[in-house]
Design a protein around this motif. Structure first.
Motif, PDB file in Angstrom:
ATOM      1  N   VAL A  38     -37.186 -40.389-143.999  1.00  0.00           N
ATOM      2  CA  VAL A  38     -38.183 -39.772-144.870  1.00  0.00           C
ATOM      3  C   VAL A  38     -38.751 -40.780-145.854  1.00  0.00           C
ATOM      4  CG1 VAL A  38     -38.566 -37.977-146.591  1.00  0.00           C
ATOM      5  CG2 VAL A  38     -37.110 -37.521-144.617  1.00  0.00           C
ATOM      6  N   ALA A  39     -37.909 -41.661-146.337  1.00  0.00           N
ATOM      7  CA  ALA A  39     -38.364 -42.657-147.318  1.00  0.00           C
ATOM      8  C   ALA A  39     -39.418 -43.582-146.735  1.00  0.00           C
ATOM      9  CB  ALA A  39     -37.178 -43.460-147.832  1.00  0.00           C
ATOM     10  N   LYS A  40     -39.329 -43.814-145.433  1.00  0.00           N
ATOM     11  CA  LYS A  40     -40.283 -44.707-144.765  1.00  0.00           C
ATOM     12  C   LYS A  40     -41.397 -43.940-144.054  1.00  0.00           C
ATOM     13  CE  LYS A  40     -36.955 -48.440-143.931  1.00  0.00           C
ATOM     14  NZ  LYS A  40     -36.319 -49.311-142.914  1.00  0.00           N
ATOM     15  N   ASN A  41     -41.376 -42.609-144.155  1.00  0.00           N
ATOM     16  CA  ASN A  41     -42.379 -41.790-143.452  1.00  0.00           C
ATOM     17  C   ASN A  41     -42.444 -42.164-141.967  1.00  0.00           C
ATOM     18  OD1 ASN A  41     -43.150 -40.338-145.732  1.00  0.00           O
ATOM     19  ND2 ASN A  41     -44.740 -41.813-146.281  1.00  0.00           N
ATOM     20  N   THR A  42     -41.296 -42.345-141.382  1.00  0.00           N
ATOM     21  CA  THR A  42     -41.234 -42.800-139.996  1.00  0.00           C
ATOM     22  C   THR A  42     -40.311 -41.905-139.174  1.00  0.00           C
ATOM     23  OG1 THR A  42     -41.628 -45.090-140.673  1.00  0.00           O
ATOM     24  CG2 THR A  42     -40.703 -44.750-138.484  1.00  0.00           C
ATOM     25  N   VAL A  43     -40.770 -41.591-137.984  1.00  0.00           N
ATOM     26  CA  VAL A  43     -39.998 -40.812-137.030  1.00  0.00           C
ATOM     27  C   VAL A  43     -39.621 -41.732-135.872  1.00  0.00           C
ATOM     28  CG1 VAL A  43     -40.043 -38.840-135.454  1.00  0.00           C
ATOM     29  CG2 VAL A  43     -41.214 -38.706-137.655  1.00  0.00           C
ATOM     30  N   TYR A  44     -38.427 -41.555-135.365  1.00  0.00           N
ATOM     31  CA  TYR A  44     -37.938 -42.419-134.293  1.00  0.00           C
ATOM     32  C   TYR A  44     -37.569 -41.599-133.056  1.00  0.00           C
ATOM     33  CZ  TYR A  44     -37.318 -45.590-138.249  1.00  0.00           C
ATOM     34  OH  TYR A  44     -37.518 -46.360-139.366  1.00  0.00           O
ATOM     35  N   LEU A  45     -37.629 -42.251-131.919  1.00  0.00           N
ATOM     36  CA  LEU A  45     -37.112 -41.673-130.683  1.00  0.00           C
ATOM     37  C   LEU A  45     -36.236 -42.733-130.038  1.00  0.00           C
ATOM     38  CD1 LEU A  45     -37.063 -39.301-128.682  1.00  0.00           C
ATOM     39  CD2 LEU A  45     -38.950 -40.419-127.472  1.00  0.00           C
ATOM     40  N   GLN A  46     -34.935 -42.534-130.104  1.00  0.00           N
ATOM     41  CA  GLN A  46     -33.993 -43.428-129.453  1.00  0.00           C
ATOM     42  C   GLN A  46     -33.830 -42.979-128.008  1.00  0.00           C
ATOM     43  OE1 GLN A  46     -32.335 -46.254-130.660  1.00  0.00           O
ATOM     44  NE2 GLN A  46     -31.721 -46.490-128.510  1.00  0.00           N
ATOM     45  N   MET A  47     -34.096 -43.877-127.087  1.00  0.00           N
ATOM     46  CA  MET A  47     -34.044 -43.549-125.666  1.00  0.00           C
ATOM     47  C   MET A  47     -32.997 -44.422-124.995  1.00  0.00           C
ATOM     48  SD  MET A  47     -38.109 -43.123-124.851  1.00  0.00           S
ATOM     49  CE  MET A  47     -38.440 -44.872-124.977  1.00  0.00           C
ATOM     50  N   ASN A  48     -31.971 -43.793-124.480  1.00  0.00           N
ATOM     51  CA  ASN A  48     -30.890 -44.505-123.803  1.00  0.00           C
ATOM     52  C   ASN A  48     -30.840 -44.113-122.331  1.00  0.00           C
ATOM     53  OD1 ASN A  48     -30.082 -45.628-126.303  1.00  0.00           O
ATOM     54  ND2 ASN A  48     -28.773 -43.861-126.730  1.00  0.00           N
ATOM     55  N   THR A  49     -30.148 -44.925-121.561  1.00  0.00           N
ATOM     56  CA  THR A  49     -29.980 -44.676-120.119  1.00  0.00           C
ATOM     57  C   THR A  49     -31.322 -44.336-119.482  1.00  0.00           C
ATOM     58  OG1 THR A  49     -27.870 -43.651-120.778  1.00  0.00           O
ATOM     59  CG2 THR A  49     -28.433 -43.592-118.454  1.00  0.00           C
ATOM     60  N   ARG A  87     -36.209 -48.014-128.609  1.00  0.00           N
ATOM     61  CA  ARG A  87     -36.399 -47.116-129.743  1.00  0.00           C
ATOM     62  C   ARG A  87     -37.870 -47.136-130.128  1.00  0.00           C
ATOM     63  NH1 ARG A  87     -34.061 -47.132-135.936  1.00  0.00           N
ATOM     64  NH2 ARG A  87     -35.549 -48.859-136.124  1.00  0.00           N
ATOM     65  N   LEU A  88     -38.480 -45.981-130.040  1.00  0.00           N
ATOM     66  CA  LEU A  88     -39.874 -45.832-130.441  1.00  0.00           C
ATOM     67  C   LEU A  88     -39.935 -45.444-131.912  1.00  0.00           C
ATOM     68  CD1 LEU A  88     -41.336 -43.846-127.401  1.00  0.00           C
ATOM     69  CD2 LEU A  88     -40.996 -46.309-127.656  1.00  0.00           C
ATOM     70  N   SER A  89     -40.962 -45.947-132.587  1.00  0.00           N
ATOM     71  CA  SER A  89     -41.195 -45.606-133.983  1.00  0.00           C
ATOM     72  C   SER A  89     -42.571 -44.980-134.131  1.00  0.00           C
ATOM     73  CB  SER A  89     -41.110 -46.857-134.864  1.00  0.00           C
ATOM     74  OG  SER A  89     -39.840 -47.459-134.794  1.00  0.00           O
ATOM     75  N   CYS A  90     -42.676 -44.088-135.083  1.00  0.00           N
ATOM     76  CA  CYS A  90     -43.960 -43.449-135.403  1.00  0.00           C
ATOM     77  C   CYS A  90     -44.109 -43.456-136.918  1.00  0.00           C
ATOM     78  CB  CYS A  90     -43.993 -42.030-134.859  1.00  0.00           C
ATOM     79  SG  CYS A  90     -45.443 -41.077-135.356  1.00  0.00           S
ATOM     80  N   ALA A  91     -44.964 -44.329-137.403  1.00  0.00           N
ATOM     81  CA  ALA A  91     -45.183 -44.459-138.843  1.00  0.00           C
ATOM     82  C   ALA A  91     -46.346 -43.567-139.254  1.00  0.00           C
ATOM     83  CB  ALA A  91     -45.466 -45.906-139.198  1.00  0.00           C
ATOM     84  N   ALA A  92     -46.085 -42.727-140.236  1.00  0.00           N
ATOM     85  CA  ALA A  92     -47.101 -41.794-140.717  1.00  0.00           C
ATOM     86  C   ALA A  92     -47.653 -42.251-142.061  1.00  0.00           C
ATOM     87  CB  ALA A  92     -46.501 -40.400-140.842  1.00  0.00           C
ATOM     88  N   GLU A 124     -47.683 -45.442-133.383  1.00  0.00           N
ATOM     89  CA  GLU A 124     -46.448 -45.625-132.618  1.00  0.00           C
ATOM     90  C   GLU A 124     -46.239 -47.098-132.287  1.00  0.00           C
ATOM     91  OE1 GLU A 124     -48.148 -41.724-130.625  1.00  0.00           O
ATOM     92  OE2 GLU A 124     -48.952 -43.679-131.232  1.00  0.00           O
ATOM     93  N   SER A 125     -44.995 -47.452-132.114  1.00  0.00           N
ATOM     94  CA  SER A 125     -44.639 -48.793-131.668  1.00  0.00           C
ATOM     95  C   SER A 125     -43.277 -48.735-130.996  1.00  0.00           C
ATOM     96  CB  SER A 125     -44.603 -49.777-132.851  1.00  0.00           C
ATOM     97  OG  SER A 125     -43.635 -49.360-133.797  1.00  0.00           O
ATOM     98  N   GLY A 126     -42.916 -49.838-130.350  1.00  0.00           N
ATOM     99  CA  GLY A 126     -41.590 -49.927-129.752  1.00  0.00           C
ATOM    100  C   GLY A 126     -41.551 -49.771-128.252  1.00  0.00           C
ATOM    101  N   GLY A 127     -42.688 -49.467-127.647  1.00  0.00           N
ATOM    102  CA  GLY A 127     -42.698 -49.343-126.201  1.00  0.00           C
ATOM    103  C   GLY A 127     -42.570 -50.707-125.535  1.00  0.00           C
ATOM    104  N   GLY A 128     -42.423 -50.684-124.219  1.00  0.00           N
ATOM    105  CA  GLY A 128     -42.313 -51.935-123.482  1.00  0.00           C
ATOM    106  C   GLY A 128     -41.756 -51.725-122.103  1.00  0.00           C
ATOM    107  N   LEU A 129     -41.368 -52.829-121.486  1.00  0.00           N
ATOM    108  CA  LEU A 129     -40.804 -52.819-120.139  1.00  0.00           C
ATOM    109  C   LEU A 129     -39.296 -52.995-120.244  1.00  0.00           C
ATOM    110  CD1 LEU A 129     -41.068 -52.977-117.035  1.00  0.00           C
ATOM    111  CD2 LEU A 129     -41.437 -55.450-117.314  1.00  0.00           C
ATOM    112  N   VAL A 130     -38.561 -52.128-119.570  1.00  0.00           N
ATOM    113  CA  VAL A 130     -37.105 -52.181-119.611  1.00  0.00           C
ATOM    114  C   VAL A 130     -36.559 -51.821-118.240  1.00  0.00           C
ATOM    115  CG1 VAL A 130     -36.887 -49.785-120.379  1.00  0.00           C
ATOM    116  CG2 VAL A 130     -35.070 -51.430-120.914  1.00  0.00           C
TER     117      VAL A 130
END
Length: 114
Positions: A72-83, A19-24, A6-12
């Protein structure tokens, strides 16, 4: 064997977005479920969103704010987090079920300041 990073975390600030990413990688095949979970300090790990057989279920607390997607091409799942809200502060974990086994990433910290 499947590895998840996983990547993309932080302070906001509250109201912001991440947007979090999960590369498989590894033996990625026959995936039956994909999801994100989170664990806040002193609390149990809880479901954020899960896709099983094409049906996506969101926790009530994130409905309308978070969106699960995948490349699917990048084998990556995302979580877009708003508000984002301070109560969204937690370590977020990616989860994939494949061939009867459940795989987890190491987690990424999301901190939302008020």
């Amino acid at each position: 064997q499947v590895q998840l990073v996983e990547s993309g975390g932080g302070l906001v600030q509250a109201g912001g977005s991440l947007r979090l990413s999960c590369a498989a990688s590894g033996s990625i095949a026959s995936i039956s479920a994909v999801g994100w979970y989170r664990q806040a300090p002193g609390k149990q790990r809880e479901l954020v969103v899960r896709n099983t057989g094409g049906a996506t279920n969101y926790a009530d607390s994130v409905k309308g704010r978070f969106t699960l997607s995948a490349d699917v091409a990048k084998n990556t799942v995302y979580l877009q987090m708003n508000t984002l809200k301070p109560e969204d502060t937690a370590v977020y974990y990616c989860n994939i079920d494949s061939r009867g086994r459940s795989y987890w990433g190491q987690g990424t910290q999301v901190t939302v300041s008020s």
